[in-house]
Design a protein around this motif. Structure first.
Motif, mmCIF file in Angstrom:
data_model
loop_
_atom_site.group_PDB
_atom_site.id
_atom_site.type_symbol
_atom_site.label_atom_id
_atom_site.label_comp_id
_atom_site.label_asym_id
_atom_site.label_seq_id
_atom_site.Cartn_x
_atom_site.Cartn_y
_atom_site.Cartn_z
ATOM 1 N N MET A 169 0.811 -1.222 0.000
ATOM 2 C CA MET A 169 0.000 0.000 0.000
ATOM 3 C C MET A 169 0.842 1.269 0.000
ATOM 4 O O MET A 169 0.342 2.324 -0.350
ATOM 5 C CB MET A 169 -0.922 0.015 1.226
ATOM 6 C CG MET A 169 -2.238 -0.745 1.056
ATOM 7 S SD MET A 169 -3.356 -0.003 -0.135
ATOM 8 C CE MET A 169 -3.821 1.516 0.689
ATOM 9 N N THR A 170 2.120 1.172 0.393
ATOM 10 C CA THR A 170 2.943 2.376 0.527
ATOM 11 C C THR A 170 2.970 3.224 -0.745
ATOM 12 O O THR A 170 2.766 4.446 -0.689
ATOM 13 C CB THR A 170 4.383 2.021 0.960
ATOM 14 O OG1 THR A 170 4.329 1.339 2.218
ATOM 15 C CG2 THR A 170 5.221 3.276 1.116
ATOM 16 N N PRO A 171 3.216 2.629 -1.941
ATOM 17 C CA PRO A 171 3.199 3.451 -3.162
ATOM 18 C C PRO A 171 1.848 4.120 -3.397
ATOM 19 O O PRO A 171 1.792 5.236 -3.937
ATOM 20 C CB PRO A 171 3.513 2.427 -4.271
ATOM 21 C CG PRO A 171 4.258 1.339 -3.586
ATOM 22 C CD PRO A 171 3.628 1.232 -2.228
ATOM 23 N N LEU A 172 0.749 3.455 -3.001
ATOM 24 C CA LEU A 172 -0.583 4.031 -3.181
ATOM 25 C C LEU A 172 -0.786 5.239 -2.264
ATOM 26 O O LEU A 172 -1.408 6.230 -2.653
ATOM 27 C CB LEU A 172 -1.658 2.975 -2.921
ATOM 28 C CG LEU A 172 -1.676 1.792 -3.892
ATOM 29 C CD1 LEU A 172 -2.756 0.793 -3.498
ATOM 30 C CD2 LEU A 172 -1.900 2.270 -5.323
ATOM 31 N N TRP A 173 -0.274 5.156 -1.031
ATOM 32 C CA TRP A 173 -0.368 6.287 -0.106
ATOM 33 C C TRP A 173 0.465 7.467 -0.618
ATOM 34 O O TRP A 173 0.038 8.626 -0.556
ATOM 35 C CB TRP A 173 0.107 5.888 1.286
ATOM 36 C CG TRP A 173 -0.809 4.971 2.032
ATOM 37 C CD1 TRP A 173 -0.566 3.687 2.408
ATOM 38 C CD2 TRP A 173 -2.135 5.264 2.506
ATOM 39 N NE1 TRP A 173 -1.645 3.162 3.077
ATOM 40 C CE2 TRP A 173 -2.618 4.105 3.159
ATOM 41 C CE3 TRP A 173 -2.955 6.389 2.426
ATOM 42 C CZ2 TRP A 173 -3.881 4.045 3.729
ATOM 43 C CZ3 TRP A 173 -4.219 6.330 3.008
ATOM 44 C CH2 TRP A 173 -4.673 5.180 3.641
ATOM 45 N N ILE A 174 1.671 7.159 -1.120
ATOM 46 C CA ILE A 174 2.545 8.216 -1.657
ATOM 47 C C ILE A 174 1.885 8.875 -2.864
ATOM 48 O O ILE A 174 1.916 10.107 -3.031
ATOM 49 C CB ILE A 174 3.926 7.640 -2.033
ATOM 50 C CG1 ILE A 174 4.651 7.147 -0.775
ATOM 51 C CG2 ILE A 174 4.767 8.683 -2.771
ATOM 52 C CD1 ILE A 174 5.953 6.429 -1.059
ATOM 53 N N ASN A 175 1.281 8.051 -3.705
ATOM 54 C CA ASN A 175 0.588 8.573 -4.878
ATOM 55 C C ASN A 175 -0.550 9.514 -4.476
ATOM 56 O O ASN A 175 -0.722 10.581 -5.074
ATOM 57 C CB ASN A 175 0.019 7.400 -5.689
ATOM 58 C CG ASN A 175 -0.814 7.852 -6.871
ATOM 59 O OD1 ASN A 175 -0.350 8.531 -7.770
ATOM 60 N ND2 ASN A 175 -2.091 7.467 -6.856
ATOM 61 N N LEU A 176 -1.318 9.124 -3.463
ATOM 62 C CA LEU A 176 -2.415 9.969 -2.976
ATOM 63 C C LEU A 176 -1.887 11.329 -2.537
ATOM 64 O O LEU A 176 -2.467 12.375 -2.865
ATOM 65 C CB LEU A 176 -3.134 9.275 -1.822
ATOM 66 C CG LEU A 176 -4.246 10.073 -1.121
ATOM 67 C CD1 LEU A 176 -5.360 10.418 -2.100
ATOM 68 C CD2 LEU A 176 -4.792 9.284 0.070
ATOM 69 N N ALA A 177 -0.778 11.317 -1.795
ATOM 70 C CA ALA A 177 -0.199 12.567 -1.288
ATOM 71 C C ALA A 177 0.296 13.448 -2.433
ATOM 72 O O ALA A 177 0.056 14.664 -2.452
ATOM 73 C CB ALA A 177 0.949 12.252 -0.327
ATOM 74 N N ILE A 178 0.970 12.842 -3.409
ATOM 75 C CA ILE A 178 1.515 13.606 -4.535
ATOM 76 C C ILE A 178 0.400 14.202 -5.395
ATOM 77 O O ILE A 178 0.411 15.393 -5.729
ATOM 78 C CB ILE A 178 2.428 12.711 -5.402
ATOM 79 C CG1 ILE A 178 3.698 12.341 -4.628
ATOM 80 C CG2 ILE A 178 2.792 13.416 -6.712
ATOM 81 C CD1 ILE A 178 4.590 11.348 -5.345
ATOM 82 N N VAL A 179 -0.566 13.368 -5.742
ATOM 83 C CA VAL A 179 -1.653 13.810 -6.617
ATOM 84 C C VAL A 179 -2.450 14.936 -5.971
ATOM 85 O O VAL A 179 -2.732 15.961 -6.608
ATOM 86 C CB VAL A 179 -2.586 12.627 -6.965
ATOM 87 C CG1 VAL A 179 -3.848 13.122 -7.679
ATOM 88 C CG2 VAL A 179 -1.854 11.619 -7.830
ATOM 89 N N PHE A 180 -2.808 14.761 -4.709
ATOM 90 C CA PHE A 180 -3.614 15.775 -4.028
ATOM 91 C C PHE A 180 -2.831 17.082 -3.867
ATOM 92 O O PHE A 180 -3.365 18.168 -4.120
ATOM 93 C CB PHE A 180 -4.059 15.272 -2.659
ATOM 94 C CG PHE A 180 -4.850 16.296 -1.878
ATOM 95 C CD1 PHE A 180 -6.163 16.566 -2.214
ATOM 96 C CD2 PHE A 180 -4.266 16.992 -0.824
ATOM 97 C CE1 PHE A 180 -6.897 17.521 -1.511
ATOM 98 C CE2 PHE A 180 -4.982 17.939 -0.113
ATOM 99 C CZ PHE A 180 -6.306 18.211 -0.464
ATOM 100 N N THR A 181 -1.572 16.981 -3.460
ATOM 101 C CA THR A 181 -0.760 18.185 -3.226
ATOM 102 C C THR A 181 -0.560 18.985 -4.508
ATOM 103 O O THR A 181 -0.758 20.208 -4.535
ATOM 104 C CB THR A 181 0.617 17.800 -2.632
ATOM 105 O OG1 THR A 181 0.432 17.084 -1.403
ATOM 106 C CG2 THR A 181 1.449 19.046 -2.372
#
Length: 358
Positions: free
Chosen positions: A1-13
């Protein structure tokens, strides 16, 4: 799940700052004058890159392995393609295989096309792009793009025809749907849907849809017997033996809340977003399918075509509240969808993201 969490943070920011560094635009059409935000293209592109890389470079999740296996094992001659269903997808694979035999090329290409089309539409129609993309991920649609590849690709193609749907250009819209149906035949349902969603939102017709859905849920055994009897000789006849239960009622609630807010603020929504009728109606039909899917999960597959429009709707509902309450609603949505994302993907599904590149 770590890449998915990082992706969420990058996309939203990146999407958040794309609105922060945006320019307001007044667009006047036959439907009225609408205030839009022209988001910063470079930062939106950054969000798109993150989505495409995470989706396109995966090695697992859902039926990814199945698609990779088929790509490796077949030559995709014209004879083979003509013997298969959804021939448009077969032609795409034939063209891709002329470039590379690596099945990851198929996964990356479909991820690129699907996410590009979705982000382009959201860029044009969303009031708060970061909220749309945030819900795209946390609401589960982004994960679905990595599972039902053909169907979500077809849904993204039709979603890109939103301009024709809004403007009432039935011929061009139908041509796009017919093209999308070569990737997944279920897209054909969107042709008759055109005439339903073109009516005024919250009219007697839309109320009838909800009432019909409730009747179907109550009398589901009779409804399913009739439906599956009608499609038994088609490529979807095997769904008659589908026994994975119904969709989670929590997912139905997640689909319902934005619609309730849109209904309560329908007058203001019409004022600030004159094109909203079609968007609301498509989202409402998505809820109808999701409600029916509580009896049999397979009906949730149809909601994929309509849930994309809810991403547009949810970006406008914050503006339906008084200005002093908008921040509270905004952060409330962020927190609630984050909790739902954690529950759905970590606690319920136990998603494990794998990639040979990360």
């Amino acid at each position: 799940m770590t890449p998915l969490w990082i992706n969420l943070a990058i996309v939203f920011t990146l999407a958040f700052f794309s609105r922060y560094f945006s320019n307001p635009v007044l667009v006047t059409t036959s439907a009225g004058t609408t205030f839009f935000i022209k988001h910063n293209k470079l930062l939106v592109f950054g969000s798109l890159v993150s989505l495409v890389l995470i989706s396109g470079l995966r090695s697992g999740i859902g039926d990814t392995f199945f698609y990779k296996h088929i790509y490796e094992m077949n030559d995709f001659t014209w004879e083979y393609i003509s013997s298969q269903k959804d021939q448009g997808f077969g032609i795409l694979q034939m063209l891709l295989k002329k470039v590379s035999d690596d099945p990851q090329f198929l996964i990356f290409t479909t991820a690129l096309i699907t996410n590009l089309l979705i982000v382009l539409v959201l860029y044009k129609y969303s009031r708060m792009l970061e909220l749309s993309l945030y819900v795209y991920i946390t609401g589960g649609l982004f994960l679905i793009t990595m599972n039902g590849i053909r169907q979500v690709l077809a849904a993204a193609i039709v979603f890109a025809a939103i301009k024709f749907l809004v403007e009432g250009n039935w011929i061009k819209y139908t041509l796009v749907v017919l093209f999308a149906s070569t990737f997944h035949q279920s897209a054909l349902v969107l042709i008759p849907i055109y005439f339903v969603v073109r009516c005024k939102a919250w009219s007697k017709a839309t109320a009838g849809l909800v009432f019909l859905a409730i009747l179907i849920v109550i009398g589901f055994d009779q409804f399913s017997a009739t439906l599956f009897s009608a499609i038994k000789d088609t490529q979807y006849g095997h769904y008659n033996s589908f026994q994975e239960g119904g969709a989670n009622p929590l997912r139905v609630a997640v689909e319902l809340v934005p619609l309730l807010i849109a209904y309560l603020g329908r007058d203001k929504l019409k004022e600030i977003f004159p094109k909203s009728d079609v968007i609301v109606n498509m989202a409402l039909i998505g809820f109808v399918f999701m409600l029916i899917s509580t009896q049999n999960w397979i009906f949730a597959r149809f909601s994929i075509y309509f849930s994309l429009y809810q991403l547009v709707l949810i970006s406008w509902i914050v503006k339906l509240f008084k200005e002093k309450d908008q921040k509270l609603i905004y952060y409330g949505l962020i927190i609630c969808y984050f909790v739902y994302y954690y529950y759905e993907n970590v606690l319920s599904l136990g998603i494990i993201y794998k990639s040979e590149y990360f």
